[in-house]
Enzyme design. Structure first.
Site, PDB file in Angstrom:
ATOM      1  N   LYS A  25       0.822  -1.222   0.000  1.00 46.84           N
ATOM      2  CA  LYS A  25       0.000   0.000   0.000  1.00 46.84           C
ATOM      3  C   LYS A  25       0.849   1.261   0.000  1.00 46.84           C
ATOM      4  CE  LYS A  25      -4.428  -1.727   1.158  1.00 46.84           C
ATOM      5  NZ  LYS A  25      -5.657  -1.762   1.867  1.00 46.84           N
ATOM      6  N   LYS A  44     -10.266  -4.322  -4.575  1.00 50.60           N
ATOM      7  CA  LYS A  44     -11.081  -3.143  -4.888  1.00 50.60           C
ATOM      8  C   LYS A  44     -10.211  -1.958  -5.279  1.00 50.60           C
ATOM      9  CE  LYS A  44     -11.849  -2.866   0.067  1.00 50.60           C
ATOM     10  NZ  LYS A  44     -12.841  -3.197   1.075  1.00 50.60           N
ATOM     11  N   LYS A  58      -4.260 -10.799  -6.713  1.00 47.80           N
ATOM     12  CA  LYS A  58      -5.550 -11.026  -6.054  1.00 47.80           C
ATOM     13  C   LYS A  58      -6.608 -10.019  -6.531  1.00 47.80           C
ATOM     14  CE  LYS A  58      -5.747  -8.177  -1.958  1.00 47.80           C
ATOM     15  NZ  LYS A  58      -6.537  -7.981  -0.785  1.00 47.80           N
TER      16      LYS A  58
HETATM   17  P1  ATP Z   1      -8.423  -4.722  -1.222  1.00 51.60           P
HETATM   18  O1  ATP Z   1      -7.145  -5.406  -1.547  1.00 51.60           O
HETATM   19  O2  ATP Z   1      -9.493  -5.143  -2.168  1.00 51.60           O
HETATM   20  O3  ATP Z   1      -8.307  -3.256  -1.026  1.00 51.60           O
HETATM   21  P2  ATP Z   1      -8.570  -5.399   1.577  1.00 51.60           P
HETATM   22  O4  ATP Z   1      -7.971  -6.732   1.878  1.00 51.60           O
HETATM   23  O5  ATP Z   1      -7.857  -4.201   1.991  1.00 51.60           O
HETATM   24  O6  ATP Z   1      -8.972  -5.363   0.066  1.00 51.60           O
HETATM   25  P3  ATP Z   1     -11.017  -5.584   3.182  1.00 51.60           P
HETATM   26  O7  ATP Z   1     -12.303  -5.107   2.657  1.00 51.60           O
HETATM   27  O8  ATP Z   1     -10.659  -5.021   4.437  1.00 51.60           O
HETATM   28  O9  ATP Z   1     -10.047  -5.324   2.033  1.00 51.60           O
HETATM   29  O10 ATP Z   1     -11.014  -7.163   3.233  1.00 51.60           O
HETATM   30  C1  ATP Z   1     -12.043  -7.833   3.861  1.00 51.60           C
HETATM   31  C2  ATP Z   1     -11.808  -9.307   3.845  1.00 51.60           C
HETATM   32  O11 ATP Z   1     -11.790  -9.787   2.505  1.00 51.60           O
HETATM   33  C3  ATP Z   1     -10.479  -9.750   4.462  1.00 51.60           C
HETATM   34  O12 ATP Z   1     -10.700 -10.884   5.267  1.00 51.60           O
HETATM   35  C4  ATP Z   1      -9.627 -10.100   3.273  1.00 51.60           C
HETATM   36  O13 ATP Z   1      -8.664 -11.082   3.573  1.00 51.60           O
HETATM   37  C5  ATP Z   1     -10.659 -10.622   2.309  1.00 51.60           C
HETATM   38  N1  ATP Z   1     -10.234 -10.497   0.920  1.00 51.60           N
HETATM   39  C6  ATP Z   1      -9.893  -9.358   0.271  1.00 51.60           C
HETATM   40  N2  ATP Z   1      -9.563  -9.611  -1.008  1.00 51.60           N
HETATM   41  C7  ATP Z   1      -9.685 -10.963  -1.165  1.00 51.60           C
HETATM   42  C8  ATP Z   1      -9.484 -11.857  -2.271  1.00 51.60           C
HETATM   43  N3  ATP Z   1      -9.098 -11.416  -3.454  1.00 51.60           N
HETATM   44  N4  ATP Z   1      -9.707 -13.180  -2.071  1.00 51.60           N
HETATM   45  C9  ATP Z   1     -10.109 -13.646  -0.871  1.00 51.60           C
HETATM   46  N5  ATP Z   1     -10.308 -12.864   0.205  1.00 51.60           N
HETATM   47  C10 ATP Z   1     -10.110 -11.543   0.063  1.00 51.60           C
END
Ligand code: ATP
Ligand code: LTN
Length: 332
Positions: A116, A201, A198
């Site tokens: 990040k 968002k 992965k």
């Molecule tokens: P992003 O990478 O999309 O910004 P993040 O991990 O920061 O996502 P959160 O919304 O806080 O986003 O994640 C919520 C949950 O979703 C966490 O348990 C995270 O591990 C899971 N998660 C996020 N992306 C994935 C993915 N591509 N596959 C499986 N689980 C995911």
């Protein structure tokens, strides 16, 4: 409050960006069956969200939206606690105390921070750097036994375990050491445009992910446009066919079929047939999901959040109080 005969699970989602199929399949959907077996606590982690810049009005709306996602996914507020992180001040208080136990070297190892912050590590907020300590506080405040998350959060839960052990070692037995729980398949849903990264968002391309609030038609189109691998066979081979393996995982989880069953179903058929059917599965899933998502009023959701916080605040306060005594700042 909670049932002493049951173990406790705790997890949370940040109110940032659009939730996608990866969040649903990797995290929220695995919480649903766990509600029966555990004391289940699900948080909207708003203090985590502000570690990167947020528009205040958007953030405010998104807090409510996350609860809608929880409910649409099947989290039942009669069985589980749903609450807003900032409603319980013990989270930030414990995070401060744990900051004195965490080391800069621990936090520098976190891959999410490195991703990040990118090349600009010196100019991101201290909050972004410290984020895993707040997450550890979230978990430890509720005597959590297990934390169901997607694979990208595993390292943060491991840090939480290390901090808890270090604290216990220094001040005597205080925290329960939580385990991480991840799906065997689906803990890391990959991008539709690039199966080596992965689904996220924050991805630059909107075809990377299926947002849970994409219209069913748009979502179906995204499936049809998803990258495939060379060859023609529908076979689960993560190494050599990562795109098809990812689509098979999504199909299997949404349609409740094993990957083996799906492979059999598509013997002799091509990618076109497979994607057409998966597009239909995704479409049907979203129609039902969104119907449920829209069936609650904002007022109902705010009540759920308030009641949730009220229910578990005493647990957090008790643990925080114990910690304060251990470190020597309780004078009453
Ligand atoms: P992003 O990478 O999309 O910004 P993040 O991990 O920061 O996502 P959160 O919304 O806080 O986003 O994640 C919520 C949950 O979703 C966490 O348990 C995270 O591990 C899971 N998660 C996020 N992306 C994935 C993915 N591509 N596959 C499986 N689980 C995911
Ligand atoms: N960092 C997590 C969200 C999160 C969380 C938690 C998950 C904050 N506190 C406690 C489990 C337990 C993420 O998904 N980005």
């Amino acid at each position: 409050m909670t049932n002493a005969n049951k173990q406790t699970i705790f997890s949370g989602v940040q109110p940032t960006g659009n939730l996608h199929l990866g969040n649903y399949l990797g995290a929220i959907s695995q919480w649903v069956p766990m509600q029966e077996q555990y004391n289940a606590i699900f948080c909207v982690v708003d203090y985590h969200a502000i570690t990167v810049k947020q528009d205040p009005a958007d953030l405010n709306k998104r807090i409510v939206e996350i609860v809608r996602h929880y409910l649409a996914s099947g989290i039942n507020p009669k069985k589980s606690v749903i609450f807003q992180q900032s409603a319980i001040t013990a989270h930030t208080e414990l995070a401060w105390i744990l900051n004195t136990v965490a080391r800069i070297s621990d936090l520098k190892k976190m891959t999410q921070f490195k991703d990040k912050a990118g090349k600009d590590q010196e100019n991101v907020s201290v909050g972004l750097f410290d984020y895993p300590v707040l997450m550890a506080a979230d978990i430890l405040l509720y005597n959590t036994d297990a934390v169901p998350v997607g694979e990208d959060q595993k390292q943060h839960v491991e840090l939480c375990r290390d901090l808890a052990k270090r604290f216990n070692h220094q001040f005597g037995e205080t925290f329960k050491i939580p385990e991480v729980i991840m799906r065997k398949e689906g803990a890391r849903i990959m991008g539709l445009d690039d199966p080596t990264k992965k689904m996220s968002k924050s991805a630059s391309s909107p075809v990377n992910y299926i947002a849970l609030n994409d219209t069913p038609e748009v979502a179906a189109k995204k499936i049809m446009r998803a990258t495939t691998d060379s060859g023609t066979e529908i076979k689960y081979d993560k190494e050599n066919k990562p795109a098809i393996a990812n689509l098979l995982t999504i199909y299997s989880l949404l349609d409740n079929k094993t990957i083996k069953e799906l492979e059999k179903q598509y013997i002799g058929k091509g990618y076109g047939d497979f994607k057409k059917d998966l597009a239909e599965v995704v479409k049907n899933f979203l129609v039902k999901y969104q119907e449920k998502y829209n069936s609650y009023t904002d007022e109902e959701i705010k009540t759920i959040l308030k009641q949730g916080a009220k229910k578990i605040k005493p647990i957090a306060e008790e643990v925080l109080n114990k910690v304060k005594t251990k470190i020597g700042i309780n004078i009453n």
